[in-house]
Design an enzyme around this catalytic site. Structure first.
Site, PDB file in Angstrom:
ATOM      1  N   LYS A  11      56.158  38.019 -47.087  1.00 62.54           N
ATOM      2  CA  LYS A  11      55.542  37.959 -45.744  1.00 62.54           C
ATOM      3  C   LYS A  11      54.990  39.330 -45.384  1.00 62.54           C
ATOM      4  CE  LYS A  11      58.866  40.500 -43.670  1.00 62.54           C
ATOM      5  NZ  LYS A  11      58.652  41.831 -43.126  1.00 62.54           N
ATOM      6  N   VAL A  96      60.662  45.741 -54.074  1.00 61.50           N
ATOM      7  CA  VAL A  96      61.972  45.676 -53.411  1.00 61.50           C
ATOM      8  C   VAL A  96      62.072  46.727 -52.298  1.00 61.50           C
ATOM      9  CG1 VAL A  96      64.467  45.946 -53.811  1.00 61.50           C
ATOM     10  CG2 VAL A  96      63.050  44.754 -55.485  1.00 61.50           C
ATOM     11  N   ALA A  98      60.625  46.899 -49.433  1.00 60.86           N
ATOM     12  CA  ALA A  98      59.232  47.294 -49.233  1.00 60.86           C
ATOM     13  C   ALA A  98      58.619  46.727 -47.959  1.00 60.86           C
ATOM     14  CB  ALA A  98      58.410  46.820 -50.438  1.00 60.86           C
ATOM     15  N   LEU A 100      58.346  43.567 -47.302  1.00 56.86           N
ATOM     16  CA  LEU A 100      57.653  42.304 -47.602  1.00 56.86           C
ATOM     17  C   LEU A 100      58.613  41.118 -47.628  1.00 56.86           C
ATOM     18  CD1 LEU A 100      55.243  43.605 -50.411  1.00 56.86           C
ATOM     19  CD2 LEU A 100      54.635  43.037 -48.046  1.00 56.86           C
ATOM     20  N   SER A 104      64.763  38.054 -48.511  1.00 57.35           N
ATOM     21  CA  SER A 104      64.784  36.903 -47.590  1.00 57.35           C
ATOM     22  C   SER A 104      64.044  35.708 -48.210  1.00 57.35           C
ATOM     23  CB  SER A 104      64.099  37.266 -46.267  1.00 57.35           C
ATOM     24  OG  SER A 104      64.735  38.374 -45.691  1.00 57.35           O
ATOM     25  N   ASP A 137      64.820  37.459 -41.326  1.00 57.30           N
ATOM     26  CA  ASP A 137      63.531  36.971 -41.838  1.00 57.30           C
ATOM     27  C   ASP A 137      63.637  35.657 -42.628  1.00 57.30           C
ATOM     28  OD1 ASP A 137      62.485  39.270 -40.768  1.00 57.30           O
ATOM     29  OD2 ASP A 137      62.240  40.304 -42.683  1.00 57.30           O
TER      30      ASP A 137
END
Ligand code: ATP
Length: 293
Positions: A11, A96, A98, A100, A104, A137
């Site tokens: 995401k 990792v 990061a 993003l 999750s 998340d």
């Protein structure tokens, strides 16, 4: 069915403001999530033994009970009083730590995949409630697409998906701890009335330029103060031909740019490729988890 392959999509946050600190130590957020095409592959197999095993080659990803995918499998296993052995293999593409949502997304893929393979019959809402126990998340990663997130990011309102929007992602290779970033936040900066709602409205109208102009992430302030090289990379990204707007995702350090088209996105990708640890062109995705045939 003995085995299932699930795509776990990353995401980005098109908007992220921290609107208050809670008594439980978490922060209340106002954020807009969007799923993107970049994904990990999560393969889930039934096992004869009773245990949960996780395998991932990435050196920064633990394979024991610290892994969010492991925790997701255990949660479902305990909820139904034992479902038997589960082997989970994670092929990492999402960088990792990061910003993003890689961990999750893996947890969401396991909740979705285990529910299917073992025919547990949980509804998406029930899986999202399990997800919220694992991380803020995870519910969004399960649902995917685009959403406004309030509370710790887990109270979701569906938004219209921006289809196939070309994106360039850059990660300078600095792993950032989300907790450390939140500790350094200056709350006097957080007064952006309704800004998230405005972006949501622009998304409903498919007004890409309007969205790209209003990208915002409060967490850039503490991260850029500590790592000026990330701020400099964002400035360079923002001035690339075809860049309509650039932002750091989540607590960083990944930067993304909303690009005019994929040709210009690929041109910028070549520009950065050899200088950063991760650089890829992708597009927005309408899904967060997806079972492959
Ligand atoms: P967050 O905002 O939750 O920190 P992120 O996207 O920035 O998310 P992740 O890639 O999820 O970061 O990794 C955060 C930490 O979680 C890493 O330090 C890693 O060791 C741990 N972790 C646990 N399970 C996983 C997983 N399945 N994939 C990646 N990291 C994991």
């Amino acid at each position: 069915m003995q085995k299932i392959r699930v795509r776990a999509h990353a995401k980005i946050n098109l908007y992220l403001d921290v609107v208050g600190k809670r008594e439980d130590g978490y922060h209340n957020l106002e954020t807009i999530f969007h799923s993107i095409g970049l994904h990990d592959d999560v393969i889930i197999c039934k096992q004869r033994t009773k245990d949960i095993k996780v395998h991932c080659e990435h050196p920064s990803v633990p394979c024991d009970s610290r892994n969010l995918a492991h925790q997701a499998a255990k949660l479902l296993n305990d909820a139904v009083g034992g479902i038997g052995g589960i082997a989970i293999e994670i092929h990492k593409r999402i960088p990792v730590a990061a910003g993003l949502g890689g961990g999750s997304a893996n947890a969401a893929a396991v909740l979705h995949g285990v529910n299917e393979v073992f025919r547990l019959g949980f509804t998406q809402e029930a899986l999202m409630r399990f997800g919220a126990q694992l991380g803020a998340d995870v519910p969004f990663c399960l649902r995917g697409g685009a959403a406004l997130g309030l509370g710790i990011g887990d109270q979701l309102t569906h938004l219209r998906v921006l289809s196939d929007l070309p994106l360039l992602l850059l990660n300078p290779g600095i792993e950032i701890s989300t907790a450390a970033v939140f500790k350094k936040l200056d709350f006097s900066l957080t007064k952006r009335e309704n800004a998230g709602i405005i972006i949501g409205t622009l998304m409903e109208k498919d007004d890409i330029l309007g969205v790209a102009e209003r990208l915002y992430n409060l967490l850039e302030v503490p991260v850029f103060a500590e790592y000026p090289e990330i701020a400099a990379l964002k400035t360079e990204l923002s001035t690339q031909a075809g860049c309509r707007g650039a932002l750091m995702s989540g607590s960083g350090a990944t930067l993304f740019a909303v690009m005019q088209d994929s040709t210009l996105a690929h041109r910028s990708e070549s520009h950065f490729k050899n200088r950063v640890s991760f650089c890829t062109t992708t597009v927005t995705s309408p899904v967060g988890v997806y079972i492959e045939d």
